[in-house]
Write an enzyme that holds these catalytic residues in place. Sequence first.
Site, PDB file in Angstrom:
ATOM      1  N   HIS A 200       0.838  -1.198   0.000  1.00 49.94           N
ATOM      2  CA  HIS A 200       0.000   0.000   0.000  1.00 49.94           C
ATOM      3  C   HIS A 200       0.882   1.262   0.000  1.00 49.94           C
ATOM      4  CE1 HIS A 200      -4.326   1.296   1.159  1.00 49.94           C
ATOM      5  NE2 HIS A 200      -3.699   2.373   0.741  1.00 49.94           N
ATOM      6  N   ASP A 230       0.363  -5.036  -6.595  1.00 49.77           N
ATOM      7  CA  ASP A 230       0.602  -3.639  -6.938  1.00 49.77           C
ATOM      8  C   ASP A 230       1.835  -3.138  -6.205  1.00 49.77           C
ATOM      9  OD1 ASP A 230      -0.167  -2.788  -4.364  1.00 49.77           O
ATOM     10  OD2 ASP A 230      -2.076  -1.950  -5.008  1.00 49.77           O
TER      11      ASP A 230
HETATM   12  C1  LIG Z   1      -4.587   8.753  -4.421  1.00 48.86           C
HETATM   13  C2  LIG Z   1      -4.565   7.325  -3.914  1.00 48.86           C
HETATM   14  C3  LIG Z   1      -5.718   6.797  -3.357  1.00 48.86           C
HETATM   15  C4  LIG Z   1      -5.736   5.479  -2.884  1.00 48.86           C
HETATM   16  N1  LIG Z   1      -6.884   4.972  -2.344  1.00 48.86           N
HETATM   17  C5  LIG Z   1      -6.931   3.685  -1.928  1.00 48.86           C
HETATM   18  C6  LIG Z   1      -8.123   3.131  -1.383  1.00 48.86           C
HETATM   19  O1  LIG Z   1      -9.135   3.796  -1.247  1.00 48.86           O
HETATM   20  N2  LIG Z   1      -8.101   1.810  -1.024  1.00 48.86           N
HETATM   21  C7  LIG Z   1      -6.983   1.032  -1.155  1.00 48.86           C
HETATM   22  O2  LIG Z   1      -7.023  -0.148  -0.815  1.00 48.86           O
HETATM   23  N3  LIG Z   1      -5.833   1.541  -1.650  1.00 48.86           N
HETATM   24  C8  LIG Z   1      -5.785   2.835  -2.047  1.00 48.86           C
HETATM   25  N4  LIG Z   1      -4.617   3.348  -2.558  1.00 48.86           N
HETATM   26  C9  LIG Z   1      -3.433   2.468  -2.678  1.00 48.86           C
HETATM   27  C10 LIG Z   1      -3.307   1.875  -4.064  1.00 48.86           C
HETATM   28  O3  LIG Z   1      -4.399   1.014  -4.362  1.00 48.86           O
HETATM   29  C11 LIG Z   1      -2.007   1.073  -4.215  1.00 48.86           C
HETATM   30  O4  LIG Z   1      -2.000   0.015  -3.280  1.00 48.86           O
HETATM   31  C12 LIG Z   1      -0.763   1.931  -4.004  1.00 48.86           C
HETATM   32  O5  LIG Z   1      -0.888   3.186  -4.641  1.00 48.86           O
HETATM   33  C13 LIG Z   1       0.510   1.213  -4.487  1.00 48.86           C
HETATM   34  O6  LIG Z   1       0.517   1.036  -5.874  1.00 48.86           O
HETATM   35  P1  LIG Z   1       1.393   2.025  -6.848  1.00 48.86           P
HETATM   36  O7  LIG Z   1       2.811   1.955  -6.410  1.00 48.86           O
HETATM   37  O8  LIG Z   1       1.183   1.476  -8.225  1.00 48.86           O
HETATM   38  O9  LIG Z   1       0.797   3.392  -6.689  1.00 48.86           O
HETATM   39  C14 LIG Z   1      -4.569   4.679  -2.989  1.00 48.86           C
HETATM   40  C15 LIG Z   1      -3.411   5.230  -3.534  1.00 48.86           C
HETATM   41  C16 LIG Z   1      -3.389   6.537  -3.993  1.00 48.86           C
HETATM   42  C17 LIG Z   1      -2.119   7.099  -4.582  1.00 48.86           C
END
Ligand SMILES: Cc1cc2nc3c(=O)[nH]c(=O)nc-3n(C[C@H](O)[C@H](O)[C@H](O)COP(=O)(O)O)c2cc1C
Length: 303
Positions: A200, A230
Amino acid sequence: MEQQDRKNTTEYVIQSTREYLDSIFVEERLIDSGVPSLEMELFGETFSSPIMTPAFSHMKNCAPGQQDGMIEYSKAMKELNQVNWIGMGENDEFERVAQTGARTVKIVKPYADRAKIFDQIAFAEAHGALAVGIDIDHSFSNDGRYDVVVGEKMTGQSSQDIAELVRSTKLPFIVKGVLSVSDAEKCADCGVAGIVVSHHHGRMPYAIPPLMVLPDIAEAVGGSMKIFVDCCMDTGSDAFKALALGADAVCVGRAMMPALQQDGCKGVVDYVTKMNDELRMMMAFTGFRKTTEIEDSVLWMKS
Ligand SMILES: Cc1cc2nc3c(=O)[nH]c(=O)nc-3n(C[C@H](O)[C@H](O)[C@H](O)COP(=O)(O)O)c2cc1C
Protein backbone atom coordinates in the site's frame (compact mmCIF):
# COMPACT_ATOMS: atom_id res chain seq x y z
CA MET A 1 7.72 9.55 14.93
CA GLU A 2 8.18 12.96 13.31
CA GLN A 3 6.34 13.59 10.06
CA GLN A 4 9.66 13.90 8.23
CA ASP A 5 10.84 10.49 9.52
CA ARG A 6 7.61 8.90 8.42
CA LYS A 7 8.03 10.42 4.95
CA ASN A 8 11.58 9.10 4.76
CA THR A 9 10.61 5.55 5.73
CA THR A 10 7.84 5.56 3.10
CA GLU A 11 10.32 6.81 0.54
CA TYR A 12 12.76 4.08 1.61
CA VAL A 13 10.14 1.37 1.09
CA ILE A 14 9.24 2.73 -2.35
CA GLN A 15 12.90 3.06 -3.29
CA SER A 16 13.69 -0.50 -2.14
CA THR A 17 10.68 -1.83 -4.02
CA ARG A 18 11.88 -0.09 -7.18
CA GLU A 19 15.47 -1.28 -6.67
CA TYR A 20 14.34 -4.87 -6.10
CA LEU A 21 12.30 -4.82 -9.32
CA ASP A 22 15.24 -3.36 -11.22
CA SER A 23 17.61 -5.99 -9.83
CA ILE A 24 15.76 -8.73 -11.74
CA PHE A 25 17.10 -9.43 -15.24
CA VAL A 26 15.50 -11.43 -18.01
CA GLU A 27 17.09 -13.86 -20.49
CA GLU A 28 15.97 -14.05 -24.14
CA ARG A 29 14.39 -17.13 -25.78
CA LEU A 30 13.73 -16.07 -29.35
CA ILE A 31 13.87 -19.31 -31.35
CA ASP A 32 10.33 -20.72 -31.86
CA SER A 33 8.78 -17.56 -30.39
CA GLY A 34 5.88 -15.65 -32.00
CA VAL A 35 3.49 -12.76 -31.35
CA PRO A 36 1.91 -13.41 -27.93
CA SER A 37 -1.66 -12.85 -26.75
CA LEU A 38 -2.24 -10.81 -23.58
CA GLU A 39 -5.77 -12.14 -23.12
CA MET A 40 -6.68 -13.28 -19.63
CA GLU A 41 -9.61 -14.99 -17.93
CA LEU A 42 -10.79 -13.66 -14.59
CA PHE A 43 -13.82 -14.86 -12.65
CA GLY A 44 -15.40 -16.33 -15.78
CA GLU A 45 -14.83 -13.31 -18.05
CA THR A 46 -12.23 -12.60 -20.73
CA PHE A 47 -10.13 -9.42 -20.66
CA SER A 48 -7.58 -7.99 -23.09
CA SER A 49 -4.64 -7.84 -20.68
CA PRO A 50 -3.66 -8.68 -17.08
CA ILE A 51 -2.79 -5.00 -16.44
CA MET A 52 -5.42 -3.28 -14.29
CA THR A 53 -6.04 0.01 -12.50
CA PRO A 54 -5.56 0.00 -8.69
CA ALA A 55 -8.02 0.56 -5.84
CA PHE A 56 -7.79 4.36 -6.01
CA SER A 57 -9.96 6.95 -4.27
CA HIS A 58 -10.39 10.69 -3.72
CA MET A 59 -9.52 11.68 -7.29
CA LYS A 60 -12.54 13.85 -8.04
CA ASN A 61 -10.60 16.73 -9.61
CA CYS A 62 -7.64 14.77 -10.90
CA ALA A 63 -8.38 15.07 -14.60
CA PRO A 64 -8.38 18.11 -16.94
CA GLY A 65 -11.28 20.58 -16.66
CA GLN A 66 -12.19 19.40 -13.13
CA GLN A 67 -13.34 16.05 -14.54
CA ASP A 68 -13.67 13.19 -12.06
CA GLY A 69 -10.44 11.16 -12.20
CA MET A 70 -12.23 8.02 -10.98
CA ILE A 71 -14.67 8.20 -13.90
CA GLU A 72 -11.95 9.04 -16.43
CA TYR A 73 -9.78 6.04 -15.55
CA SER A 74 -12.85 3.79 -15.42
CA LYS A 75 -13.82 4.89 -18.95
CA ALA A 76 -10.27 4.07 -20.06
CA MET A 77 -10.52 0.52 -18.73
CA LYS A 78 -13.90 0.05 -20.40
CA GLU A 79 -12.37 1.17 -23.72
CA LEU A 80 -9.42 -1.21 -23.26
CA ASN A 81 -11.53 -4.14 -21.97
CA GLN A 82 -9.25 -4.38 -18.92
CA VAL A 83 -10.22 -4.76 -15.28
CA ASN A 84 -10.95 -1.63 -13.27
CA TRP A 85 -10.60 -1.25 -9.48
CA ILE A 86 -11.84 1.39 -7.07
CA GLY A 87 -11.22 1.88 -3.36
CA MET A 88 -12.71 4.05 -0.63
CA GLY A 89 -15.84 5.96 -1.61
CA GLU A 90 -19.58 6.12 -1.16
CA ASN A 91 -22.15 4.04 -3.02
CA ASP A 92 -23.14 6.84 -5.40
CA GLU A 93 -19.56 6.97 -6.66
CA PHE A 94 -19.56 3.23 -7.29
CA GLU A 95 -22.81 3.64 -9.21
CA ARG A 96 -21.27 6.32 -11.47
CA VAL A 97 -18.20 4.15 -12.05
CA ALA A 98 -20.40 1.13 -12.87
CA GLN A 99 -22.33 3.25 -15.38
CA THR A 100 -19.15 3.66 -17.45
CA GLY A 101 -19.51 -0.06 -18.24
CA ALA A 102 -16.03 -0.86 -16.83
CA ARG A 103 -15.86 -4.27 -15.17
CA THR A 104 -14.96 -3.08 -11.69
CA VAL A 105 -13.62 -4.56 -8.45
CA LYS A 106 -14.77 -2.58 -5.39
CA ILE A 107 -12.40 -2.60 -2.40
CA VAL A 108 -14.15 -1.43 0.76
CA LYS A 109 -12.21 0.14 3.65
CA PRO A 110 -12.04 -1.73 7.00
CA TYR A 111 -14.60 0.63 8.55
CA ALA A 112 -15.20 0.32 12.29
CA ASP A 113 -18.84 0.72 11.31
CA ARG A 114 -19.20 -2.87 10.11
CA ALA A 115 -22.70 -2.28 8.80
CA LYS A 116 -21.15 0.12 6.27
CA ILE A 117 -18.87 -2.65 4.98
CA PHE A 118 -21.82 -5.00 4.41
CA ASP A 119 -23.85 -2.17 2.86
CA GLN A 120 -21.10 -1.28 0.34
CA ILE A 121 -20.53 -4.92 -0.56
CA ALA A 122 -24.26 -5.48 -1.14
CA PHE A 123 -24.52 -2.24 -3.15
CA ALA A 124 -21.57 -3.17 -5.37
CA GLU A 125 -23.03 -6.63 -5.93
CA ALA A 126 -26.44 -5.17 -6.86
CA HIS A 127 -24.78 -2.72 -9.25
CA GLY A 128 -22.79 -5.21 -11.27
CA ALA A 129 -19.33 -5.35 -9.64
CA LEU A 130 -16.97 -7.98 -11.00
CA ALA A 131 -15.73 -8.71 -7.47
CA VAL A 132 -15.62 -7.06 -4.05
CA GLY A 133 -13.08 -7.01 -1.25
CA ILE A 134 -11.52 -5.22 1.66
CA ASP A 135 -8.11 -3.68 2.25
CA ILE A 136 -6.55 -4.88 5.51
CA ASP A 137 -3.52 -2.59 5.52
CA HIS A 138 -5.36 0.60 6.46
CA SER A 139 -6.62 -0.72 9.79
CA PHE A 140 -3.73 0.74 11.75
CA SER A 141 -2.25 4.22 11.89
CA ASN A 142 1.38 5.36 12.28
CA ASP A 143 1.02 5.14 16.07
CA GLY A 144 -0.22 1.51 16.03
CA ARG A 145 -3.75 2.52 16.99
CA TYR A 146 -6.75 2.07 14.73
CA ASP A 147 -6.62 4.51 11.82
CA VAL A 148 -8.99 7.32 10.97
CA VAL A 149 -9.18 7.85 7.20
CA VAL A 150 -10.82 11.04 5.92
CA GLY A 151 -12.72 11.30 9.21
CA GLU A 152 -13.89 7.65 9.23
CA LYS A 153 -12.79 5.21 11.92
CA MET A 154 -11.15 1.95 10.82
CA THR A 155 -10.66 -1.31 12.68
CA GLY A 156 -8.77 -4.61 12.38
CA GLN A 157 -10.07 -7.70 10.59
CA SER A 158 -9.95 -11.14 12.21
CA SER A 159 -10.06 -14.40 10.23
CA GLN A 160 -13.67 -14.78 11.39
CA ASP A 161 -14.51 -11.25 10.17
CA ILE A 162 -13.07 -12.02 6.73
CA ALA A 163 -14.83 -15.39 6.50
CA GLU A 164 -18.11 -13.63 7.35
CA LEU A 165 -17.54 -11.07 4.56
CA VAL A 166 -16.76 -13.89 2.10
CA ARG A 167 -20.06 -15.57 3.02
CA SER A 168 -22.01 -12.32 2.72
CA THR A 169 -21.72 -12.06 -1.06
CA LYS A 170 -22.15 -14.19 -4.17
CA LEU A 171 -19.26 -12.30 -5.78
CA PRO A 172 -15.60 -13.35 -5.62
CA PHE A 173 -14.12 -11.76 -2.48
CA ILE A 174 -10.62 -10.23 -2.50
CA VAL A 175 -8.33 -9.21 0.37
CA LYS A 176 -5.97 -6.33 -0.47
CA GLY A 177 -2.75 -5.72 1.45
CA VAL A 178 -1.33 -9.22 1.92
CA LEU A 179 2.43 -9.21 2.45
CA SER A 180 3.16 -12.59 4.06
CA VAL A 181 2.54 -16.29 3.54
CA SER A 182 0.85 -16.25 6.95
CA ASP A 183 -1.88 -13.79 5.88
CA ALA A 184 -2.19 -15.47 2.47
CA GLU A 185 -2.85 -18.83 4.13
CA LYS A 186 -5.41 -17.28 6.47
CA CYS A 187 -7.15 -15.80 3.40
CA ALA A 188 -7.16 -19.24 1.77
CA ASP A 189 -8.71 -20.74 4.91
CA CYS A 190 -11.41 -18.04 4.80
CA GLY A 191 -12.30 -18.96 1.21
CA VAL A 192 -11.24 -15.70 -0.44
CA ALA A 193 -11.11 -15.73 -4.25
CA GLY A 194 -8.09 -13.46 -4.56
CA ILE A 195 -5.47 -11.40 -2.74
CA VAL A 196 -3.55 -8.25 -3.65
CA VAL A 197 0.08 -8.60 -2.63
CA SER A 198 0.89 -5.01 -1.67
CA HIS A 199 2.46 -2.76 0.94
CA HIS A 200 0.00 0.00 0.00
CA HIS A 201 2.70 2.45 -1.04
CA GLY A 202 4.92 1.85 1.99
CA ARG A 203 2.51 2.24 4.89
CA MET A 204 4.82 0.25 7.22
CA PRO A 205 8.54 1.06 7.56
CA TYR A 206 10.82 -1.62 6.06
CA ALA A 207 7.90 -3.38 4.35
CA ILE A 208 9.20 -6.12 2.07
CA PRO A 209 9.02 -5.49 -1.71
CA PRO A 210 5.93 -7.38 -2.91
CA LEU A 211 7.89 -9.34 -5.55
CA MET A 212 10.33 -10.57 -2.88
CA VAL A 213 7.58 -12.41 -1.01
CA LEU A 214 5.38 -13.18 -4.05
CA PRO A 215 7.00 -16.53 -5.01
CA ASP A 216 6.46 -17.95 -1.50
CA ILE A 217 2.87 -16.73 -1.45
CA ALA A 218 2.24 -18.15 -4.92
CA GLU A 219 3.66 -21.50 -3.87
CA ALA A 220 1.53 -21.56 -0.72
CA VAL A 221 -1.85 -20.49 -2.15
CA GLY A 222 -1.47 -19.90 -5.90
CA GLY A 223 -3.62 -22.83 -6.97
CA SER A 224 -6.54 -21.86 -4.76
CA MET A 225 -7.00 -18.17 -5.56
CA LYS A 226 -6.06 -15.33 -7.92
CA ILE A 227 -2.99 -13.32 -7.00
CA PHE A 228 -2.81 -9.62 -7.91
CA VAL A 229 0.19 -7.40 -7.22
CA ASP A 230 0.60 -3.64 -6.94
CA CYS A 231 3.30 -1.16 -5.79
CA CYS A 232 5.64 0.19 -8.47
CA MET A 233 4.11 -1.85 -11.30
CA ASP A 234 5.02 1.04 -13.58
CA THR A 235 5.96 -0.63 -16.87
CA GLY A 236 5.22 -3.70 -18.96
CA SER A 237 8.56 -5.14 -17.82
CA ASP A 238 7.50 -4.79 -14.17
CA ALA A 239 4.25 -6.58 -15.00
CA PHE A 240 6.19 -9.33 -16.81
CA LYS A 241 8.40 -9.95 -13.76
CA ALA A 242 5.36 -10.10 -11.45
CA LEU A 243 3.60 -12.58 -13.72
CA ALA A 244 6.78 -14.68 -13.92
CA LEU A 245 7.01 -14.78 -10.12
CA GLY A 246 3.45 -16.03 -9.66
CA ALA A 247 1.00 -13.14 -10.10
CA ASP A 248 -2.11 -13.56 -12.26
CA ALA A 249 -2.42 -9.81 -12.86
CA VAL A 250 -0.99 -6.45 -11.75
CA CYS A 251 -2.43 -3.04 -10.88
CA VAL A 252 -0.68 0.16 -12.03
CA GLY A 253 -1.28 3.05 -9.65
CA ARG A 254 0.69 6.25 -9.14
CA ALA A 255 2.63 5.77 -12.38
CA MET A 256 -0.45 6.46 -14.48
CA MET A 257 -1.48 9.56 -12.47
CA PRO A 258 0.42 12.19 -14.53
CA ALA A 259 -1.23 10.84 -17.71
CA LEU A 260 -4.64 10.92 -15.99
CA GLN A 261 -4.10 14.45 -14.74
CA GLN A 262 -2.94 15.70 -18.12
CA ASP A 263 -5.22 13.89 -20.57
CA GLY A 264 -7.95 12.15 -18.53
CA CYS A 265 -9.33 8.98 -20.11
CA LYS A 266 -7.10 9.30 -23.20
CA GLY A 267 -3.99 9.66 -21.04
CA VAL A 268 -4.78 6.43 -19.18
CA VAL A 269 -5.62 4.58 -22.41
CA ASP A 270 -2.26 5.68 -23.88
CA TYR A 271 -0.30 4.82 -20.71
CA VAL A 272 -1.85 1.38 -20.27
CA THR A 273 -1.53 0.65 -24.01
CA LYS A 274 2.20 1.38 -23.74
CA MET A 275 2.42 -1.03 -20.80
CA ASN A 276 0.50 -3.67 -22.78
CA ASP A 277 2.89 -3.24 -25.72
CA GLU A 278 5.94 -3.60 -23.48
CA LEU A 279 4.51 -6.70 -21.78
CA ARG A 280 3.83 -8.22 -25.23
CA MET A 281 7.41 -7.40 -26.25
CA MET A 282 8.84 -9.06 -23.13
CA MET A 283 6.75 -12.16 -23.85
CA ALA A 284 7.84 -12.26 -27.51
CA PHE A 285 11.51 -11.96 -26.54
CA THR A 286 11.17 -14.74 -23.95
CA GLY A 287 9.07 -17.14 -26.02
CA PHE A 288 5.83 -17.09 -23.99
CA ARG A 289 2.67 -17.04 -26.14
CA LYS A 290 0.16 -16.64 -23.26
CA THR A 291 0.34 -14.71 -19.98
CA THR A 292 -0.46 -17.88 -18.03
CA GLU A 293 2.68 -19.53 -19.49
CA ILE A 294 5.15 -16.94 -18.18
CA GLU A 295 7.40 -18.49 -15.55
CA ASP A 296 10.43 -17.58 -13.50
CA SER A 297 13.05 -19.73 -15.24
CA VAL A 298 13.75 -16.71 -17.52
CA LEU A 299 14.59 -14.45 -14.57
CA TRP A 300 18.06 -13.75 -13.23
CA MET A 301 18.65 -11.96 -9.94
CA LYS A 302 21.54 -9.51 -9.62
CA SER A 303 23.99 -11.04 -7.15
C1 LIG B 1 -4.59 8.75 -4.42
C2 LIG B 1 -4.56 7.33 -3.91
C3 LIG B 1 -5.72 6.80 -3.36
C4 LIG B 1 -5.74 5.48 -2.88
N1 LIG B 1 -6.88 4.97 -2.34
C5 LIG B 1 -6.93 3.69 -1.93
C6 LIG B 1 -8.12 3.13 -1.38
O1 LIG B 1 -9.13 3.80 -1.25
N2 LIG B 1 -8.10 1.81 -1.02
C7 LIG B 1 -6.98 1.03 -1.16
O2 LIG B 1 -7.02 -0.15 -0.82
N3 LIG B 1 -5.83 1.54 -1.65
C8 LIG B 1 -5.78 2.83 -2.05
N4 LIG B 1 -4.62 3.35 -2.56
C9 LIG B 1 -3.43 2.47 -2.68
C10 LIG B 1 -3.31 1.88 -4.06
O3 LIG B 1 -4.40 1.01 -4.36
C11 LIG B 1 -2.01 1.07 -4.21
O4 LIG B 1 -2.00 0.02 -3.28
C12 LIG B 1 -0.76 1.93 -4.00
O5 LIG B 1 -0.89 3.19 -4.64
C13 LIG B 1 0.51 1.21 -4.49
O6 LIG B 1 0.52 1.04 -5.87
P1 LIG B 1 1.39 2.02 -6.85
O7 LIG B 1 2.81 1.96 -6.41
O8 LIG B 1 1.18 1.48 -8.23
O9 LIG B 1 0.80 3.39 -6.69
C14 LIG B 1 -4.57 4.68 -2.99
C15 LIG B 1 -3.41 5.23 -3.53
C16 LIG B 1 -3.39 6.54 -3.99
C17 LIG B 1 -2.12 7.10 -4.58
